[in-house]
Write a protein that holds these residues in place. Structure first.
Motif, mmCIF file in Angstrom:
data_model
loop_
_atom_site.group_PDB
_atom_site.id
_atom_site.type_symbol
_atom_site.label_atom_id
_atom_site.label_comp_id
_atom_site.label_asym_id
_atom_site.label_seq_id
_atom_site.Cartn_x
_atom_site.Cartn_y
_atom_site.Cartn_z
ATOM 1 N N LYS A 1 0.962 -1.166 -0.117
ATOM 2 C CA LYS A 1 -0.079 -0.142 -0.009
ATOM 3 C C LYS A 1 0.856 1.298 -0.120
ATOM 4 N N GLY A 2 2.113 1.180 -0.341
ATOM 5 C CA GLY A 2 2.966 2.482 -0.489
ATOM 6 C C GLY A 2 3.486 2.619 -1.856
ATOM 7 N N ALA A 3 4.226 3.628 -1.839
ATOM 8 C CA ALA A 3 4.744 4.071 -3.171
ATOM 9 C C ALA A 3 6.190 3.075 -3.378
ATOM 10 N N ALA A 4 6.209 2.864 -4.672
ATOM 11 C CA ALA A 4 7.671 2.222 -5.165
ATOM 12 C C ALA A 4 9.051 2.883 -4.959
ATOM 13 N N SER A 5 10.012 2.582 -4.793
ATOM 14 C CA SER A 5 11.262 3.505 -4.579
ATOM 15 C C SER A 5 11.633 3.379 -6.141
ATOM 16 N N VAL B 1 7.725 -5.771 -0.840
ATOM 17 C CA VAL B 1 7.858 -6.397 -2.175
ATOM 18 C C VAL B 1 9.178 -5.782 -3.034
ATOM 19 N N VAL B 2 9.775 -6.796 -3.573
ATOM 20 C CA VAL B 2 11.212 -6.573 -4.418
ATOM 21 C C VAL B 2 10.926 -6.615 -5.606
ATOM 22 N N SER B 3 10.968 -5.737 -6.552
ATOM 23 C CA SER B 3 10.804 -5.859 -7.986
ATOM 24 C C SER B 3 12.354 -5.849 -8.838
#
Length: 53
Positions: free
Chosen positions: A9-13, A29-31
């Motif tokens: 529920k947060g913004a991606a780095s 979550v790691v992309s």
């Protein structure tokens, strides 16, 4: 290889170059994506601590 992280529920780095192990909690979550010297970018794969067991 590049990675980006996000909390649920947060913004991606921003994308960052992978240089070593990452410490993440169960809510992260790691992309991951590969980028070659010609600038070609692979599909993005998302993983969590649960999928890394």
């Amino acid at each position: 290889m590049e990675y980006s992280t996000k909390k649920k529920k947060g913004a991606a780095s921003e994308w960052a170059e992978y240089t070593g192990p990452l410490e993440v909690d169960a809510k992260t979550v790691v992309s991951i994506r590969a980028v070659d010297s010609a600038g070609n970018v692979s599909e993005v794969v998302e993983v969590t601590r649960k999928t890394l067991r």
